[in-house]
Design a protein around this motif. Structure first.
Motif, PDB file in Angstrom:
ATOM      1  N   ASN A 274      54.536  24.571 -16.516  1.00  0.00           N
ATOM      2  CA  ASN A 274      55.661  24.567 -17.456  1.00  0.00           C
ATOM      3  C   ASN A 274      56.962  25.024 -16.801  1.00  0.00           C
ATOM      4  O   ASN A 274      57.846  25.571 -17.458  1.00  0.00           O
ATOM      5  N   GLY A 275      57.081  24.820 -15.512  1.00  0.00           N
ATOM      6  CA  GLY A 275      58.298  25.175 -14.788  1.00  0.00           C
ATOM      7  C   GLY A 275      58.324  24.423 -13.472  1.00  0.00           C
ATOM      8  O   GLY A 275      57.601  23.454 -13.287  1.00  0.00           O
ATOM      9  N   GLY A 276      59.148  24.880 -12.531  1.00  0.00           N
ATOM     10  CA  GLY A 276      59.244  24.188 -11.261  1.00  0.00           C
ATOM     11  C   GLY A 276      58.035  24.428 -10.372  1.00  0.00           C
ATOM     12  O   GLY A 276      57.207  25.280 -10.668  1.00  0.00           O
ATOM     13  N   PRO A 277      57.882  23.671  -9.295  1.00  0.00           N
ATOM     14  CA  PRO A 277      58.841  22.654  -8.848  1.00  0.00           C
ATOM     15  C   PRO A 277      58.760  21.383  -9.702  1.00  0.00           C
ATOM     16  O   PRO A 277      57.706  21.018 -10.193  1.00  0.00           O
ATOM     17  N   TYR A 278      59.911  20.733  -9.837  1.00  0.00           N
ATOM     18  CA  TYR A 278      60.002  19.513 -10.630  1.00  0.00           C
ATOM     19  C   TYR A 278      59.931  18.278  -9.725  1.00  0.00           C
ATOM     20  O   TYR A 278      60.358  18.314  -8.569  1.00  0.00           O
ATOM     21  N   LEU A 279      59.401  17.225 -10.306  1.00  0.00           N
ATOM     22  CA  LEU A 279      59.193  15.983  -9.567  1.00  0.00           C
ATOM     23  C   LEU A 279      60.517  15.275  -9.293  1.00  0.00           C
ATOM     24  O   LEU A 279      61.349  15.121 -10.185  1.00  0.00           O
ATOM     25  N   ASN A 280      60.693  14.820  -8.067  1.00  0.00           N
ATOM     26  CA  ASN A 280      61.845  14.000  -7.693  1.00  0.00           C
ATOM     27  C   ASN A 280      61.283  12.670  -7.194  1.00  0.00           C
ATOM     28  O   ASN A 280      60.904  12.537  -6.027  1.00  0.00           O
ATOM     29  N   ALA A 281      61.186  11.708  -8.098  1.00  0.00           N
ATOM     30  CA  ALA A 281      60.523  10.449  -7.761  1.00  0.00           C
ATOM     31  C   ALA A 281      60.818   9.395  -8.818  1.00  0.00           C
ATOM     32  O   ALA A 281      61.264   9.704  -9.926  1.00  0.00           O
ATOM     33  N   LYS A 282      60.547   8.151  -8.453  1.00  0.00           N
ATOM     34  CA  LYS A 282      60.582   7.028  -9.390  1.00  0.00           C
ATOM     35  C   LYS A 282      59.136   6.693  -9.752  1.00  0.00           C
ATOM     36  O   LYS A 282      58.324   6.414  -8.863  1.00  0.00           O
ATOM     37  N   LEU A 283      58.817   6.724 -11.033  1.00  0.00           N
ATOM     38  CA  LEU A 283      57.463   6.426 -11.506  1.00  0.00           C
ATOM     39  C   LEU A 283      57.447   5.059 -12.160  1.00  0.00           C
ATOM     40  O   LEU A 283      58.173   4.809 -13.125  1.00  0.00           O
ATOM     41  N   ARG A 284      56.611   4.165 -11.645  1.00  0.00           N
ATOM     42  CA  ARG A 284      56.482   2.818 -12.207  1.00  0.00           C
ATOM     43  C   ARG A 284      55.290   2.725 -13.157  1.00  0.00           C
ATOM     44  O   ARG A 284      55.393   2.175 -14.244  1.00  0.00           O
ATOM     45  N   GLN A 285      54.134   3.283 -12.742  1.00  0.00           N
ATOM     46  CA  GLN A 285      52.950   3.224 -13.592  1.00  0.00           C
ATOM     47  C   GLN A 285      52.106   4.479 -13.395  1.00  0.00           C
ATOM     48  O   GLN A 285      52.080   5.075 -12.313  1.00  0.00           O
ATOM     49  N   PHE A 286      51.414   4.863 -14.476  1.00  0.00           N
ATOM     50  CA  PHE A 286      50.429   5.941 -14.435  1.00  0.00           C
ATOM     51  C   PHE A 286      49.210   5.488 -15.207  1.00  0.00           C
ATOM     52  O   PHE A 286      49.324   5.010 -16.346  1.00  0.00           O
ATOM     53  N   VAL A 287      48.027   5.636 -14.595  1.00  0.00           N
ATOM     54  CA  VAL A 287      46.765   5.219 -15.216  1.00  0.00           C
ATOM     55  C   VAL A 287      45.787   6.385 -15.120  1.00  0.00           C
ATOM     56  O   VAL A 287      45.620   6.979 -14.046  1.00  0.00           O
ATOM     57  N   LEU A 288      45.137   6.723 -16.230  1.00  0.00           N
ATOM     58  CA  LEU A 288      44.153   7.803 -16.268  1.00  0.00           C
ATOM     59  C   LEU A 288      42.935   7.327 -17.026  1.00  0.00           C
ATOM     60  O   LEU A 288      43.058   6.757 -18.117  1.00  0.00           O
ATOM     61  N   THR A 289      41.749   7.557 -16.455  1.00  0.00           N
ATOM     62  CA  THR A 289      40.503   7.138 -17.105  1.00  0.00           C
ATOM     63  C   THR A 289      39.682   8.360 -17.501  1.00  0.00           C
ATOM     64  O   THR A 289      39.845   9.445 -16.952  1.00  0.00           O
ATOM     65  N   SER A 290      38.807   8.173 -18.467  1.00  0.00           N
ATOM     66  CA  SER A 290      38.038   9.285 -19.039  1.00  0.00           C
ATOM     67  C   SER A 290      36.790   9.613 -18.235  1.00  0.00           C
ATOM     68  O   SER A 290      36.083  10.567 -18.559  1.00  0.00           O
ATOM     69  N   SER A 291      36.507   8.851 -17.201  1.00  0.00           N
ATOM     70  CA  SER A 291      35.403   9.132 -16.286  1.00  0.00           C
ATOM     71  C   SER A 291      35.784   8.574 -14.925  1.00  0.00           C
ATOM     72  O   SER A 291      36.737   7.797 -14.809  1.00  0.00           O
ATOM     73  N   THR A 292      35.055   8.977 -13.914  1.00  0.00           N
ATOM     74  CA  THR A 292      35.368   8.507 -12.568  1.00  0.00           C
ATOM     75  C   THR A 292      35.044   7.031 -12.451  1.00  0.00           C
ATOM     76  O   THR A 292      33.950   6.589 -12.800  1.00  0.00           O
ATOM     77  N   ASN A 293      35.987   6.249 -11.958  1.00  0.00           N
ATOM     78  CA  ASN A 293      35.790   4.809 -11.846  1.00  0.00           C
ATOM     79  C   ASN A 293      34.833   4.450 -10.724  1.00  0.00           C
ATOM     80  O   ASN A 293      34.754   5.150  -9.702  1.00  0.00           O
ATOM     81  N   SER A 294      34.129   3.348 -10.899  1.00  0.00           N
ATOM     82  CA  SER A 294      33.321   2.796  -9.815  1.00  0.00           C
ATOM     83  C   SER A 294      34.242   2.363  -8.681  1.00  0.00           C
ATOM     84  O   SER A 294      35.449   2.178  -8.870  1.00  0.00           O
ATOM     85  N   VAL A 295      33.675   2.197  -7.508  1.00  0.00           N
ATOM     86  CA  VAL A 295      34.478   1.764  -6.365  1.00  0.00           C
ATOM     87  C   VAL A 295      35.119   0.408  -6.645  1.00  0.00           C
ATOM     88  O   VAL A 295      36.284   0.169  -6.311  1.00  0.00           O
ATOM     89  N   ALA A 296      34.376  -0.480  -7.316  1.00  0.00           N
ATOM     90  CA  ALA A 296      34.914  -1.808  -7.641  1.00  0.00           C
ATOM     91  C   ALA A 296      36.118  -1.688  -8.565  1.00  0.00           C
ATOM     92  O   ALA A 296      37.143  -2.355  -8.369  1.00  0.00           O
ATOM     93  N   ASP A 297      36.016  -0.828  -9.596  1.00  0.00           N
ATOM     94  CA  ASP A 297      37.145  -0.651 -10.514  1.00  0.00           C
ATOM     95  C   ASP A 297      38.316   0.043  -9.822  1.00  0.00           C
ATOM     96  O   ASP A 297      39.479  -0.282 -10.084  1.00  0.00           O
ATOM     97  N   GLN A 298      38.022   0.992  -8.952  1.00  0.00           N
ATOM     98  CA  GLN A 298      39.093   1.629  -8.183  1.00  0.00           C
ATOM     99  C   GLN A 298      39.866   0.587  -7.388  1.00  0.00           C
ATOM    100  O   GLN A 298      41.103   0.578  -7.374  1.00  0.00           O
ATOM    101  N   ASP A 299      39.137  -0.289  -6.725  1.00  0.00           N
ATOM    102  CA  ASP A 299      39.786  -1.329  -5.918  1.00  0.00           C
ATOM    103  C   ASP A 299      40.635  -2.241  -6.796  1.00  0.00           C
ATOM    104  O   ASP A 299      41.751  -2.634  -6.418  1.00  0.00           O
ATOM    105  N   SER A 300      40.125  -2.594  -7.988  1.00  0.00           N
ATOM    106  CA  SER A 300      40.874  -3.474  -8.887  1.00  0.00           C
ATOM    107  C   SER A 300      42.168  -2.815  -9.340  1.00  0.00           C
ATOM    108  O   SER A 300      43.231  -3.455  -9.372  1.00  0.00           O
TER     109      SER A 300
END
Length: 277
Positions: free
Chosen positions: A240-266
């Motif tokens: 809830n404080g610094g350091p703060y991000l200095n970046a351009k964010l295009r996409q963020f994806v989060l899954t509820s379980s660890t992806n298979s290697v095939a899904d990671q690659d996709s």
């Protein structure tokens, strides 16, 4: 005479039938040749099933998907809400002058949420557990500072990944303070990059924390068998404080379980294409 006439009529009918069969076969052969012509080749391809190009929406364990290119803000406007494209309603919000701004030509000609490294961040009210996969398509700044994701303030039940700060870059699965260090010196030239974090539970060994960049392993280590249940994550800051991000964010994806290697690659290949990598 009558019998001869009937025989001739029968022979004539048989001849007409034979000619009709020959004509039909000829037309059928010509039709098959026509269909095999390159111009008609698509007619021979069976329709696709379950079709469509891969996107994160194709995942069965998708928890959050922020695709900034789908946002409607004008260039330079503050982004009050990161709209979740997963269909789960897991939006993140910011307020006042601490909101990231829209850049309509940020990465590969597409939109980005630009975090200024000063006070920009957004937060959500969703939650998750011990095993997951997370992905960022970002362009990092030269100073390499800021929180990519932090489920603080519950320090004993948190996972976070940051790029810089008071010490070297690190990612942390905080349940008894296990963490592994991620050295980000390769990002000194402001590149566009896909960052990926996997947490895999190996019974009797501990949680295996793995970070990949553009699909290549950047670090790995072991954690603890203690389960965590994180909630209320933020993108852009730590604790809830610094350091703060200095970046351009295009996409963020989060899954509820660890992806298979095939899904990671996709997912990584999809994000690399989006980023022009």
């Amino acid at each position: 005479c009558l019998r001869n006439q009937r025989r001739r009529e029968r022979d004539s009918m048989e001849m007409k039938t034979l000619l009709a069969l020959i004509l039909l076969c000829t037309l059928s052969a010509q039709a098959q040749l026509t269909l095999r012509n390159a111009a008609y080749a698509p007619l021979l391809v069976p329709p696709a099933t379950g079709g469509g190009a891969f996107t994160p929406a194709s995942l069965t364990n998708l928890l959050v998907w922020y695709n900034i290119n789908a946002q409607s803000e004008a260039n330079g406007d503050p982004i009050s809400t990161f709209t979740d494209q997963s269909g789960n309603g897991n939006h993140s919000t910011g307020s006042g002058g601490s909101r990231p701004t829209m850049n309509t030509t940020g990465i590969n000609g597409g939109k980005t949420a630009d975090f200024d490294g000063s006070d920009d961040s957004v937060g959500g009210s969703y939650s998750g557990g011990s095993n997951f996969s997370a992905y960022w398509l970002v362009q990092l700044s030269a100073n390499l500072v800021g929180g990519l994701f932090d489920s603080a303030p519950s320090a004993a039940n948190v996972f976070r990944i940051m790029n810089g700060g008071s010490s070297e870059p690190y990612t942390e699965l905080h349940a008894g303070n296990p963490y592994v260090t991620w050295r980000a010196t390769q990002y000194s030239n402001n590149p566009v990059v896909v960052i990926q974090m996997n947490v895999i539970n190996v019974t009797g060994t501990g949680r295996y924390i793995e970070v990949k960049t553009n699909g290549v392993i950047a670090l790995s280590g072991t954690g603890t068998d203690v389960a965590i249940n994180w909630s209320s994550p933020r993108i852009g800051n730590i604790n809830n404080g610094g350091p703060y991000l200095n970046a351009k964010l295009r996409q963020f994806v989060l899954t509820s379980s660890t992806n298979s290697v095939a899904d990671q690659d996709s997912i990584v290949n999809y994000l690399k294409t989006e980023g022009g990598l």
